[in-house]
Design a protein around this motif. Structure first.
Motif, PDB file in Angstrom:
ATOM      1  N   UNK A 270      16.497  -1.514   1.298  1.00  0.00           N
ATOM      2  CA  UNK A 270      15.993  -3.089   0.098  1.00  0.00           C
ATOM      3  C   UNK A 270      15.952  -3.046  -1.025  1.00  0.00           C
ATOM      4  N   UNK A 271      15.993  -1.623  -1.813  1.00  0.00           N
ATOM      5  CA  UNK A 271      15.743  -1.569  -2.888  1.00  0.00           C
ATOM      6  C   UNK A 271      14.882  -1.267  -4.031  1.00  0.00           C
ATOM      7  N   UNK A 272      13.448  -1.366  -3.362  1.00  0.00           N
ATOM      8  CA  UNK A 272      11.964  -1.363  -3.660  1.00  0.00           C
ATOM      9  C   UNK A 272      11.965   0.130  -4.199  1.00  0.00           C
ATOM     10  N   UNK A 273      12.211   0.855  -3.465  1.00  0.00           N
ATOM     11  CA  UNK A 273      11.973   2.512  -3.828  1.00  0.00           C
ATOM     12  C   UNK A 273      13.324   2.409  -4.611  1.00  0.00           C
ATOM     13  N   UNK A 274      13.575   3.064  -5.814  1.00  0.00           N
ATOM     14  CA  UNK A 274      14.774   3.678  -7.124  1.00  0.00           C
ATOM     15  C   UNK A 274      15.234   5.084  -6.394  1.00  0.00           C
ATOM     16  N   UNK A 275      14.177   5.859  -6.260  1.00  0.00           N
ATOM     17  CA  UNK A 275      13.691   7.237  -5.942  1.00  0.00           C
ATOM     18  C   UNK A 275      12.861   8.218  -6.446  1.00  0.00           C
ATOM     19  N   UNK A 276      12.732   9.126  -5.938  1.00  0.00           N
ATOM     20  CA  UNK A 276      11.822  10.031  -5.865  1.00  0.00           C
ATOM     21  C   UNK A 276      11.233  11.250  -6.095  1.00  0.00           C
ATOM     22  N   UNK A 277      10.741  11.457  -7.888  1.00  0.00           N
ATOM     23  CA  UNK A 277      11.316  12.728  -8.749  1.00  0.00           C
ATOM     24  C   UNK A 277      10.169  12.756  -9.136  1.00  0.00           C
ATOM     25  N   UNK A 278      10.057  14.460  -9.701  1.00  0.00           N
ATOM     26  CA  UNK A 278       9.316  14.919 -10.571  1.00  0.00           C
ATOM     27  C   UNK A 278       9.459  14.731 -11.876  1.00  0.00           C
ATOM     28  N   UNK A 279       8.149  14.489 -12.412  1.00  0.00           N
ATOM     29  CA  UNK A 279       7.604  14.067 -14.261  1.00  0.00           C
ATOM     30  C   UNK A 279       8.024  15.635 -14.590  1.00  0.00           C
TER      31      UNK A 279
ATOM     32  N   UNK B 171      10.262   4.821   9.005  1.00  0.00           N
ATOM     33  CA  UNK B 171      10.575   3.517   9.158  1.00  0.00           C
ATOM     34  C   UNK B 171      10.574   2.854   7.574  1.00  0.00           C
ATOM     35  N   UNK B 172       9.290   2.538   7.348  1.00  0.00           N
ATOM     36  CA  UNK B 172       8.983   1.597   6.357  1.00  0.00           C
ATOM     37  C   UNK B 172       9.700   2.189   5.508  1.00  0.00           C
ATOM     38  N   UNK B 173       9.447   3.260   4.899  1.00  0.00           N
ATOM     39  CA  UNK B 173       9.992   3.639   3.597  1.00  0.00           C
ATOM     40  C   UNK B 173      10.985   3.729   3.376  1.00  0.00           C
ATOM     41  N   UNK B 174      11.528   3.957   4.535  1.00  0.00           N
ATOM     42  CA  UNK B 174      13.110   4.110   4.270  1.00  0.00           C
ATOM     43  C   UNK B 174      13.817   2.473   4.283  1.00  0.00           C
ATOM     44  N   UNK B 175      12.852   1.697   4.974  1.00  0.00           N
ATOM     45  CA  UNK B 175      13.795  -0.251   4.752  1.00  0.00           C
ATOM     46  C   UNK B 175      13.138  -0.214   3.179  1.00  0.00           C
ATOM     47  N   UNK B 176      12.432   0.340   2.753  1.00  0.00           N
ATOM     48  CA  UNK B 176      11.801  -0.200   1.087  1.00  0.00           C
ATOM     49  C   UNK B 176      12.955   0.829   0.410  1.00  0.00           C
ATOM     50  N   UNK B 177      13.224   2.200   0.941  1.00  0.00           N
ATOM     51  CA  UNK B 177      14.960   1.658   0.347  1.00  0.00           C
ATOM     52  C   UNK B 177      15.634   1.149   0.096  1.00  0.00           C
TER      53      UNK B 177
ATOM     54  N   UNK C 211       0.994  -1.908  -0.138  1.00  0.00           N
ATOM     55  CA  UNK C 211      -0.048   0.305   0.243  1.00  0.00           C
ATOM     56  C   UNK C 211       0.896   1.336   0.287  1.00  0.00           C
ATOM     57  N   UNK C 212       1.732   1.137   0.841  1.00  0.00           N
ATOM     58  CA  UNK C 212       3.273   2.413   0.502  1.00  0.00           C
ATOM     59  C   UNK C 212       3.392   2.714  -0.624  1.00  0.00           C
ATOM     60  N   UNK C 213       3.903   1.606  -1.441  1.00  0.00           N
ATOM     61  CA  UNK C 213       4.756   1.757  -2.196  1.00  0.00           C
ATOM     62  C   UNK C 213       3.735   2.584  -3.145  1.00  0.00           C
TER      63      UNK C 213
END
Length: 161
Positions: A52-61, A44-50, A15-17
């Motif tokens: 672990x490589x589930x989140x590559x980066x957050x950008x403006x498109x 904490x969960x977002x940091x862990x997901x980052x 859900x977070x992803x």
């Protein structure tokens, strides 16, 4: 790109992803409200997901047309290069070209597909000259006329949930 770990993501992680891939600017407090957890737990969960490589980066498109990039091109490339070291050099050259938005190694008739943003035909011509200097044997360029669908959202949750 790192491989995904073997750890199974729970429903809250998914859900977070899903929220972040659709609205990266949403605050941790808002995510916490949506998934029924505390803000520190979300952080904490977002940091862990980052990590672990589930989140590559957050950008403006950005909107390429508003910024003067009126030519979106798809360039198919064939090469006779077969030595790993020389292929690494070629792929590094693709990575360094700022016009290249995406580069994919392919199976089939062509070896690579580049998605390229150019301002105009003059920029495209200069870009093709750069490609020709890399020892490429065949180039086929297709211009994007209009975008039918563009998404960065992966279908990680069932539509009905």
């Amino acid at each position: 790109m790192e491989s995904i770990t073997s750890r199974v993501l729970d429903r809250v992680d998914l859900q977070i992803l899903d929220i972040l891939q659709k609205q990266a600017h949403v605050s941790n407090a808002e995510i916490a409200r949506r998934v029924n957890l505390s803000s520190p737990a979300i952080h904490s969960r977002i940091k862990r997901l980052e990590n672990e490589g589930y989140i590559n980066k957050q950008v403006a498109i950005l909107n390429p047309e508003k910024l003067g990039f009126d030519l979106l091109c798809f360039i198919f490339i064939s090469t006779n290069i077969h030595q790993a070291e020389k292929l690494d050099v070629l792929e590094d050259a693709f990575r360094q070209m700022t016009e290249v938005l995406e580069c994919h190694c392919l199976t089939g008739e062509y070896d690579y597909l580049l998605k390229v943003a150019n301002r105009d035909r003059t920029d495209l011509q200069a870009f093709i000259r750069k490609l020709n200097e890399l020892g490429i044997t065949k180039i086929q360029t297709s211009l994007g006329l209009r975008e039918i669908k563009y998404s960065t959202v992966l279908p990680i949750l069932d539509e009905h949930e």
